[in-house]
Structure formats: structure tokens, C-alpha cells
Design a protein around this motif. Structure first.
Motif, PDB file in Angstrom:
ATOM      1  N   THR A  25       0.589  -0.408  -0.653  1.00  0.00           N
ATOM      2  CA  THR A  25       1.424  -1.561  -1.010  1.00  0.00           C
ATOM      3  C   THR A  25       0.920  -2.814  -0.293  1.00  0.00           C
ATOM      4  OG1 THR A  25       3.299  -0.070  -1.200  1.00  0.00           O
ATOM      5  CG2 THR A  25       3.827  -2.400  -1.067  1.00  0.00           C
ATOM      6  N   GLY A  35       0.613   7.063   8.276  1.00  0.00           N
ATOM      7  CA  GLY A  35       0.605   8.444   8.780  1.00  0.00           C
ATOM      8  C   GLY A  35      -0.788   9.038   8.657  1.00  0.00           C
ATOM      9  N   ARG A  69      -0.914 -11.613   7.396  1.00  0.00           N
ATOM     10  CA  ARG A  69      -1.977 -11.356   6.412  1.00  0.00           C
ATOM     11  C   ARG A  69      -3.012 -12.481   6.423  1.00  0.00           C
ATOM     12  NH1 ARG A  69       2.619  -9.601   3.700  1.00  0.00           N
ATOM     13  NH2 ARG A  69       2.697 -11.409   2.316  1.00  0.00           N
ATOM     14  N   TYR A 118      -4.061  -2.086   9.793  1.00  0.00           N
ATOM     15  CA  TYR A 118      -3.823  -3.537   9.648  1.00  0.00           C
ATOM     16  C   TYR A 118      -3.679  -4.232  10.993  1.00  0.00           C
ATOM     17  CZ  TYR A 118      -3.149  -2.400   4.732  1.00  0.00           C
ATOM     18  OH  TYR A 118      -3.353  -1.970   3.456  1.00  0.00           O
ATOM     19  N   GLY A 140       2.620   3.185   1.608  1.00  0.00           N
ATOM     20  CA  GLY A 140       2.885   1.966   2.363  1.00  0.00           C
ATOM     21  C   GLY A 140       1.601   1.162   2.550  1.00  0.00           C
ATOM     22  N   SER A 141       0.548   1.842   2.981  1.00  0.00           N
ATOM     23  CA  SER A 141      -0.747   1.178   3.194  1.00  0.00           C
ATOM     24  C   SER A 141      -1.273   0.598   1.886  1.00  0.00           C
ATOM     25  CB  SER A 141      -1.766   2.176   3.749  1.00  0.00           C
ATOM     26  OG  SER A 141      -1.259   2.761   4.925  1.00  0.00           O
TER      27      SER A 141
HETATM   28  P1  ADP Z   1       1.796   5.143   4.813  1.00  0.00           P
HETATM   29  O1  ADP Z   1       0.593   4.371   4.412  1.00  0.00           O
HETATM   30  O2  ADP Z   1       1.453   6.451   5.461  1.00  0.00           O
HETATM   31  O3  ADP Z   1       2.808   5.266   3.674  1.00  0.00           O
HETATM   32  P2  ADP Z   1       3.542   3.140   6.101  1.00  0.00           P
HETATM   33  O4  ADP Z   1       4.561   3.150   5.014  1.00  0.00           O
HETATM   34  O5  ADP Z   1       4.024   3.139   7.497  1.00  0.00           O
HETATM   35  O6  ADP Z   1       2.512   4.349   6.018  1.00  0.00           O
HETATM   36  O7  ADP Z   1       2.624   1.836   5.877  1.00  0.00           O
HETATM   37  C1  ADP Z   1       1.523   1.571   6.728  1.00  0.00           C
HETATM   38  C2  ADP Z   1       1.389   0.086   6.945  1.00  0.00           C
HETATM   39  O8  ADP Z   1       1.144  -0.586   5.699  1.00  0.00           O
HETATM   40  C3  ADP Z   1       2.637  -0.610   7.484  1.00  0.00           C
HETATM   41  O9  ADP Z   1       2.787  -0.452   8.870  1.00  0.00           O
HETATM   42  C4  ADP Z   1       2.348  -2.062   7.119  1.00  0.00           C
HETATM   43  O10 ADP Z   1       1.445  -2.637   8.021  1.00  0.00           O
HETATM   44  C5  ADP Z   1       1.670  -1.908   5.764  1.00  0.00           C
HETATM   45  N1  ADP Z   1       2.679  -2.106   4.703  1.00  0.00           N
HETATM   46  C6  ADP Z   1       3.538  -1.196   4.185  1.00  0.00           C
HETATM   47  N2  ADP Z   1       4.349  -1.750   3.257  1.00  0.00           N
HETATM   48  C7  ADP Z   1       4.000  -3.063   3.197  1.00  0.00           C
HETATM   49  C8  ADP Z   1       4.464  -4.204   2.446  1.00  0.00           C
HETATM   50  N3  ADP Z   1       5.470  -4.092   1.575  1.00  0.00           N
HETATM   51  N4  ADP Z   1       3.853  -5.382   2.649  1.00  0.00           N
HETATM   52  C9  ADP Z   1       2.846  -5.519   3.529  1.00  0.00           C
HETATM   53  N5  ADP Z   1       2.367  -4.498   4.272  1.00  0.00           N
HETATM   54  C10 ADP Z   1       2.919  -3.300   4.111  1.00  0.00           C
END
Ligand code: ADP
Length: 329
Positions: free
Chosen positions: A111, A15, A86, A45, A108-109
Motif C-alpha cells: 500500500t 512482518g 515520503r 521505509y 501494508g508495504s
Molecule cells: P506488512 O507489509 O507486513 O503488511 P505493515 O502493514 O506493518 O506490514 O506495513 C509496513 C509498512 O508499510 C508500514 O510500517 C508503513 O511504513 C508502510 N505503510 C503501510 N500502510 C501504509 C499507507 N497506507 N500509507 C503509507 N505507508 C504505509
């Protein structure tokens, strides 16, 4: 001993939030100052997997400190969740000669970045960019201040029309699991009630409060609702119907602020925060640090392991709830 870092990649992911450009600028300029190379990655990514890179120097980031959005664009990338995805990303980074990276995004990013580091040992520092302010290890995330000011200004405008027509407005603001935006914008805009996931106000108390507002002669009422609030079991439209049924004296309207809260020119606070975080992110990488998030605690830059930042929960400011209660007298 760690190999010397010569090239840092910077990207925005997940986001978007106001202030991301100011953070990119800060990372790029700090690299230039430290005389190391910097490369931007388009679309998070997704661009990493595709090798969509942009070599950047101090002049590449002219006049972006005041711009909303992100010049590097952002994306959600399913392929990065897979081992094969990856591996492709790593191959691209290696052929570009990237030694370390700064990820600007949400949990998420982070993680994804942590997992990537475990697998390929590329040092990474995170900058928390999200309007929700829901990342542990920092008092403020990048974009939160701009978002609450945007929401407050819009609620001010809604109040003008609400008061001309003696109306009640339910205003939904962003905040999936947390009420930071609702609470701050609500207090700032003088909302009568604020509904957040962290506090159960209860429908009865809401009706009582609205009745009292009418009796004490208020010409309009604003109830700010966090989008993630499920404590009442009703969304804003259902709340409207509920109040209309139980308090027919009220003419009720709904306004969902939505994505406008993610846009706009960042506030001075967010620009300064982004500038500080970008400098520290690059310095940390050059000091051999990795897997840390740059945050701000008690007005000082502080590092938190990304593993803790993504697991920990932020706390709502209880004092603001009390202030809001007193102000709605
Ligand atoms: P934000 O960073 O705003 O929380 P997201 O949760 O959509 O947004 O995560 C962004 C991106 O990070 C995902 O689209 C994915 O490419 C990567 N990502 C999120 N969780 C994981 C995971 N568990 N393993 C690998 N990549 C991940």
C-alpha cells in the motif's frame, strides 16, 4: 518513452518471513546479470527516509539463501505514512540515483509503495513476503511453506508428550485473518480439529468431536486454532477452560507457537519461489512495468496489479477441511 533503468533498490518491509534473504539474493544477482546497479535499503521505509543504503553486488549475497530473517532488516515506519516522510524518502532515493525499486513485504508495504509511486512515479514491483499466505494474486506467499513445516514439526513434538499423558492440547498458530497455516499444518500433523476464521465449527461440535475421540480410544488430541479465529468467541485459553468445564475427562493444555513460525531456514520450496520471483521482479522493471506484484499461479509466475493484490481476498482450500474431517474419524 521511459528512461532506461540503471539502478534498482531492494528492501524488506513489515512482518518478516523465511525466504526474504533468498529473494534479496535473487534481485541482487539478477541486477548483476543484467549489468545494472543494485542498492539494498536497510529497515524498509525507515531506512529509505534516513538514506540507510548498502550498495550490493553479486558477492554481497553469498551464503544467504539458506538464512532465515532478512539481512536488510525490516521495520514498521509511521513516518512513511505522512506526505513529509515520503518526500524525505524520495529525496534520499534521488540523491542515491535509484530509478526503480523492489519491495518484499505484505499488503501494508505494498500500500505504501503504491502511494509512493502515485506521488513520485518511481517504478515498483512487489514480492509477497508473509507467512500468512493471505495475499491475493499468488497461490503461495514467500515463507508460508516454511511456516507450515515449522508449525507441523512442533505439533508433532507436542503430540509425543500429549500422548504420553493422554492430554488434549490447543495449539495456536499464526494467521490474523486467515486459516491457511492452521489448516495446512493441522492436516499435516493429523490434528483432530482445526479452528479457522473462515469456518464456524461451533463449540457444540467441538465437544462432540472430542467426546468421540475419547470413546474411540485416542490417546491424545490436538486442536489447532488460528490466532484470528473468532468464530467460537473464545481464545485458546478460554477454549481450554470451556472444555475443562464441559468435559472434565480431559486434561487440557495450551501451546501458543508465536514468532517461532516466522523464523528458521527456508524450505527448498520457498528458496525456489524466492529465486523465481526475484528474477521476474527485476525483468519486469527492465521491461518498463510497474505497480505489479509477482505471484505464482498454477506453478507459473503471474503478475497482478498491486491495487488488486491488496484489496482481494484469498480463499481457503475447502477440500482440506473435508480431508481433515474424514481423517479425524
Ligand atoms: P506488512 O507489509 O507486513 O503488511 P505493515 O502493514 O506493518 O506490514 O506495513 C509496513 C509498512 O508499510 C508500514 O510500517 C508503513 O511504513 C508502510 N505503510 C503501510 N500502510 C501504509 C499507507 N497506507 N500509507 C503509507 N505507508 C504505509
Amino acid at each position: 518513452m521511459e528512461a532506461k533503468i540503471k539502478k534498482i533498490a531492494v528492501f524488506t518491509s513489515g512482518g518478516d518471513s523465511p525466504g526474504m534473504n533468498a529473494a534479496i539474493r535473487s534481485v541482487v544477482r539478477t541486477c548483476a546479470y543484467m549489468k545494472i546497479e543494485c542498492v539494498g535499503i536497510y529497515r524498509g521505509y525507515e531506512g529509505m527516509i534516513e538514506g540507510d543504503f548498502l550498495p550490493m553486488n553479486a558477492r554481497s549475497v553469498n551464503h544467504i539463501i539458506n538464512k532465515g530473517g532478512t539481512i536488510l532488516k525490516s521495520a514498521r515506519c509511521e513516518e512513511f505514512r505522512t506526505k513529509e516522510g515520503r518526500q524525505k524518502a524520495y529525496d534520499q532515493l534521488k540523491s542515491e540515483g535509484v530509478d526503480a525499486m523492489v519491495v518484499i513485504g505484505g499488503d501494508g508495504s505494498f500500500t505504501g509503495a503504491l502511494l509512493f509511486n502515485e506521488e513520485y512515479n518511481i517504478p515498483v514491483i512487489g514480492i509477497p513476503g508473509t507467512i500468512d499466505n493471505d495475499i491475493f494474486g499468488t497461490r503461495y506467499t514467500l515463507g508460508f511453506d516454511t511456516a507450515i513445516n515449522t508449525a507441523m514439526e512442533v505439533i508433532d513434538k507436542i503430540r509425543d508428550t500429549a500422548s504420553s499423558h493422554h492430554r488434549l492440547f490447543f495449539v495456536e498458530v499464526m494467521g490474523r485473518d486467515v486459516g491457511h497455516i492452521a489448516l495446512n499444518a493441522g492436516v499435516g500433523a493429523g490434528a483432530e480439529e482445526i479452528l479457522i476464521p473462515e469456518e464456524n465449527l461451533g463449540l457444540e461440535r467441538l465437544l462432540e468431536s472430542l467426546k468421540k475421540s475419547k470413546l474411540t480410544g485416542k490417546s491424545s488430541s490436538i486442536v489447532v486454532v488460528a490466532e484470528g479465529d473468532t468464530t467460537t468467541g473464545k481464545n485458546v485459553f478460554q477454549l481450554k477452560e470451556y472444555v475443562e468445564q464441559h468435559l472434565p475427562i480431559y486434561d487440557v493444555r495450551v501451546c501458543v507457537l508465536g514468532h517461532m513460525q516466522r523464523g528458521g531456514s527456508p524450505t527448498c520450496f520457498d528458496r525456489v519461489l524466492a529465486s523465481r520471483m526475484g528474477v521476474k521482479a527485476v525483468e519486469a522493471l527492465l521491461d518498463g512495468k510497474t505497480n505489479l506484484m509477482v505471484g505464482i499461479l498454477d506453478d507459473d509466475i503471474a503478475f497482478t496489479p498491486i491495487s488488486e493484490a491488496i484489496k482481494g481476498k484469498t480463499k481457503i482450500n475447502k477440500e482440506l477441511i473435508r480431508v481433515s474431517d474424514i481423517m479425524s474419524t
